[in-house]
Design a protein around this motif. Structure first.
Motif: not given
Length: 366
Positions: A37-64
């Protein structure tokens, strides 16, 4: 209902027994089903990597003033960078926004739009950039750490137990834990961050420790088992599992309580972050590790042993003796020629009291 202490005493003495090894086909089938089941889920859905793994831009808005995530999605849509964007809460008054890699000009514009959307100054919006090469390096190091861990575990278990079957069984239990964790994160789409990887490696060590405790008892009870024909190897392994059952449950519960507290604090009060990522991996992994140490590693060890010629010969010898003596295996058919066999350690006899002692005859007086 008997208390846990009473249950532990009865399991250790053999008065009560969970037939784990007798149901090894069921438990090993559950393990294989989880891996599939885990193998099928990994092949079909795949993992959801964070920005540290996939790269990109991150914004943090404080005191909203509002933590409504839709506000951020609307601002990103207006800036035309909504593809693949992820928004999450940070603490009680913070918002985290992750997007694909943006240029310096795009980063400045998105930061201004987010500040305007949430009604805060631009000084309340911080931005960071993670390049794809850095993310690829983190992924490579995580995979390398896992491989090194498994190699050293294999060598350690083989040297410690001087039995390759125990090492193979421990690794199979670790494999089960790995796939359970991977399947959980793939199905739930929970974010996989470097903190998750740390929790993942910690869980493998925890599961291995629990398995070593069970196998230490197995080695103790099966030492020189070939010289007797009362019990099979599988029955002695089953006794080992029963004697360590309550200890494993107690250890798991004690370990799960603080992890559950950290998970609740990290998720509810602090929002997305390192605490939540690592505690979620620990919480799921500890449950999987406790199960695999008792119900996967030991049945697999028994299965490997019973496939050897020595194991088959000894099992046949035990069955032949029981047929001759009229004894009964605890999972066998009722036999009226002898007592029921109970696999349990030897116990000292109890004292019956002074009333059970022989009485001396009084001498007649002359």
């Amino acid at each position: 209902m008997a208390s846990l202490a009473t249950l532990g005493r009865e399991l250790h003495s053999g008065e009560r027994s969970f037939n784990v090894i007798g149901r090894r086909k069921l438990f090993l089938s559950i393990s294989l089903a989880c891996i599939l089941l885990a193998s099928l889920a990994l092949g079909v859905l795949r993992l959801n990597p964070s920005i540290e793994f996939r790269g990109g831009s991150e914004f943090t808005i404080s005191q909203v003033q509002t933590t409504d995530q839709q506000v951020a999605y609307d601002a990103l849509k207006k800036a035309k960078v909504e593809d693949g964007a992820r928004v999450s809460n940070v603490g009680l008054d913070g918002i985290r926004v992750q997007t694909q890699s943006l240029s310096s000009t795009e980063t400045s514009k998105v930061a201004e739009d987010l500040a305007k959307a949430y009604g805060v100054g631009t000084d309340k919006v911080t931005s960071t950039f993670v390049g794809p090469s850095w993310g690829a390096g983190v992924t490579k190091k995580a995979a390398t750490s896992l491989v090194i861990f498994l190699v050293f575990v294999s060598l350690l278990m083989t040297v410690y137990f001087r039995n390759w079957r125990m090492a193979a069984s421990a690794l199979f239990a670790l494999l089960n834990d790995m796939f359970v964790l991977i399947g959980f994160f793939a199905i739930t789409q929970a974010e996989v961050s470097p903190a998750t990887v740390i929790g993942f490696l910690t869980i493998l060590a925890y599961s291995l420790y629990d398995t070593v405790v069970v196998f230490d008892k197995v080695r103790e009870l099966t030492k020189g088992y070939e010289g007797q024909y009362r019990y099979t190897y599988g029955e002695l392994v089953n006794l080992s599992v029963n004697q360590t059952f309550v200890r494993s449950i107690n250890t798991s519960v004690v370990a799960l309580l603080p992890v559950a507290s950290i998970l609740i604090i990290g998720s509810v009060l602090l929002g997305a972050g390192t605490l939540r990522d690592i505690s979620l991996a620990l919480f799921v992994g500890m449950i999987a590790g406790a199960f695999s140490s008792l119900f996967i590693a030991s049945p697999f060890l028994s299965w490997l042993h019973d496939r050897t010629e020595a194991g088959k010969t000894h099992n046949e010898a035990v069955a032949a003796r029981r047929a001759t003596d009229g004894e009964l295996h605890e999972t066998g058919v009722k036999d009226n020629h002898g007592p029921r066999v109970k696999v349990a350690p030897l116990q000292a006899g109890g004292h019956l009291g002074q009333s059970a002692q022989p009485k001396r005859k009084k001498r007649s007086k002359r």
